[in-house]
Design an enzyme around this catalytic site. Structure first.
Site, PDB file in Angstrom:
ATOM      1  N   SER A 166       0.679  -1.194   0.073  1.00  0.00           N
ATOM      2  CA  SER A 166      -0.058  -0.144  -0.014  1.00  0.00           C
ATOM      3  C   SER A 166       0.778   1.303  -0.096  1.00  0.00           C
ATOM      4  O   SER A 166       2.080   1.066   0.099  1.00  0.00           O
ATOM      5  CB  SER A 166      -0.902  -0.012   1.378  1.00  0.00           C
ATOM      6  OG  SER A 166      -1.462   1.123   1.461  1.00  0.00           O
ATOM      7  N   TYR A 185      -2.764   0.044  10.500  1.00  0.00           N
ATOM      8  CA  TYR A 185      -2.721  -0.413   9.179  1.00  0.00           C
ATOM      9  C   TYR A 185      -1.273   0.057   8.712  1.00  0.00           C
ATOM     10  O   TYR A 185      -0.823  -0.639   7.968  1.00  0.00           O
ATOM     11  CB  TYR A 185      -3.655   0.350   8.512  1.00  0.00           C
ATOM     12  CG  TYR A 185      -3.819  -0.007   6.999  1.00  0.00           C
ATOM     13  CD1 TYR A 185      -4.360  -1.182   6.632  1.00  0.00           C
ATOM     14  CD2 TYR A 185      -3.506   0.903   5.981  1.00  0.00           C
ATOM     15  CE1 TYR A 185      -4.246  -1.544   5.137  1.00  0.00           C
ATOM     16  CE2 TYR A 185      -3.441   0.547   4.630  1.00  0.00           C
ATOM     17  CZ  TYR A 185      -3.981  -0.894   4.319  1.00  0.00           C
ATOM     18  OH  TYR A 185      -4.012  -1.135   3.037  1.00  0.00           O
TER      19      TYR A 185
END
Ligand code: NAD
Length: 269
Positions: free
Chosen positions: A149, A162
C-alpha cells in the site's frame, strides 16, 4: 495465418489470497487472460467462492479459509498443486483496513484486539502463506508477490495499526527475498486509494464498513493525487503480471512497484 498472442504467464499456476473481491479478483482475471493454466484462490465466504466458479469455471480452484490460520493456507496451497500440478506464483493479498482510526480514538482494550486482527490478517497472513507455499515455489523456481500500500511507505493512508502493518509487509518482502534467493523472487505491489469493498476490523465494530462507501472518498482521493484519479482494481493488475513473469522480471527481487497515483509527489495541503 494469424499467430495467437501468447500471454506473459502462459502455463503458469498461481495462488491468490483474498482473490474473491477487489484487487485480488482483478489479479485472478488478468492472470487467466495472460494464459495462466489455473489459479488457486483463497476466499473467506461461500458467496465469493460461488462467484469465482461462476465466472472462471475450472480455471480456478477455490479454498475457503482464514489467512490467519496456517492450516488453511496449507490447504489452499495443496488444493492448487493437486489440481494444477505445481505453483509458480503466490500472491499474498488478503487485507483489512483500519478506517484511519487514530491511536487515541482507541481504548487500550480496543487496541489490544485491533492490533491482533490487523497484524493477524495483513502480516501473519502473508508470513503463513509464504511458509505454506515455500516448498512448491522453490521446486518451480517461482515467485511471491505481496500487496502492500502507499501505507508501506508514508503516513496518512490509515491509522497507526494499518500503516505499521503495511510497513511490516515491506520488511517481510526484503527478508524473504534475501532468504529465498536465488530460487524464488519476492516482490510487492503498493496500490494507493482504489475503489474496492475493503472492510474495517471486526475488533472496532467496523466489519460492515467499506472503504468504497466513505462519502466523497473517490473525489477526495482523486483531488489530492497528482494523477487526479482513483484507481480501479484492474489498474494494478499489470504490475502483478510483470513481477510474476519469469521472462520479464528475471533479475527483479525485493522490489515494490508503487501504483498510487503519485503519492510521493502529492501537493502539500
Ligand atoms: N482499496 C485500497 O484503497 C487499497 C489501497 C492500498 C492497498 N490495498 C490492499 O489491497 C489488498 C486487497 O484489498 P482490496 O482493496 O482489494 O479489498 P477487498 O476487501 O476487496 O479484498 C480483500 C480480501 O481479503 C479477504 N480477507 C479479509 N480478511 C481475510 C481473512 N482473515 N482470511 C481470508 N481472507 C480475508 C476479503 O474477504 C477480501 O476478499 C489488501 O492487502 C489491502 O490492504 C488496498
Amino acid at each position: 495465418m494469424r499467430v495467437a498472442n501468447r500471454g506473459w504467464l502462459e502455463g503458469d499456476v498461481a495462488l491468490v489470497t483474498g482473490g474473491g473481491s477487489g484487487i485480488g479478483r482483478a489479479v485472478v482475471k488478468r492472470f487467466i487472460e495472460e494464459g495462466a493454466a489455473g489459479i488457486g484462490v483463497m476466499v473467506r465466504s461461500q458467496e465469493q467462492a460461488d462467484n469465482l466458479v461462476a465466472e472462471f469455471g475450472n480455471q480456478v480452484v477455490v479454498s475457503m479459509g482464514d489467512v490467519r490460520s496456517g492450516a488453511d493456507n496449507q490447504l489452499a496451497v495443496d488444493a492448487t498443486v493437486a489440481r494444477f500440478g505445481k505453483l509458480d506464483t503466490l500472491v499474498g493479498n488478503a487485507g483489512v483496513w483500519d478506517f484511519f482510526t487514530r491511536l487515541e480514538k482507541m481504548s487500550l482494550a480496543d487496541l489490544d484486539k485491533s492490533f491482533d486482527e490487523i497484524f493477524g490478517v495483513n502480516v501473519k497472513g502473508y508470513v503463513l502463506a509464504a511458509r505454506a507455499a515455500a516448498e512448491a515455489l522453490r521446486a518451480s523456481r517461482g515467485s511471491m508477490i505481496f500487496t502492500l500500500s502507499n501505507s508501506a511507505f508514508y503516513a496518512g493512508g490509515g491509522g497507526p495499526l494499518y500503516v505499521a502493518s503495511k510497513h511490516a509487509g515491506l520488511g517481510l518482502i526484503k527478508q524473504l527475498a534475501y532468504e529465498f534467493a536465488p530460487e524464488v523472487r519476492v516482490n510487492g505491489v503498493a496500490p494507493g486509494g482504489t475503489v474496492t469493498p475493503l472492510r474495517g476490523p471486526e475488533s472496532l465494530g467496523k466489519q460492515e464498513r467499506r472503504l468504497s462507501e466513505i462519502p466523497n472518498f473517490q473525489e477526495n482521493v482523486a483531488n489530492s493525487m497528482p494523477l487526479k484519479m482513483i484507481a480501479q482494481p484492474e489498474d494494478h493488475a499489470g504490475h502483478y503480471v510483470l513481477l510474476a513473469s519469469r521472462a520479464n522480471s528475471k533479475a527483479t527481487t525485493a522490489v515494490v512497484i508503487q501504483s498510487d497515483g503519485g503519492w510521493e509527489i502529492r501537493p502539500m495541503r
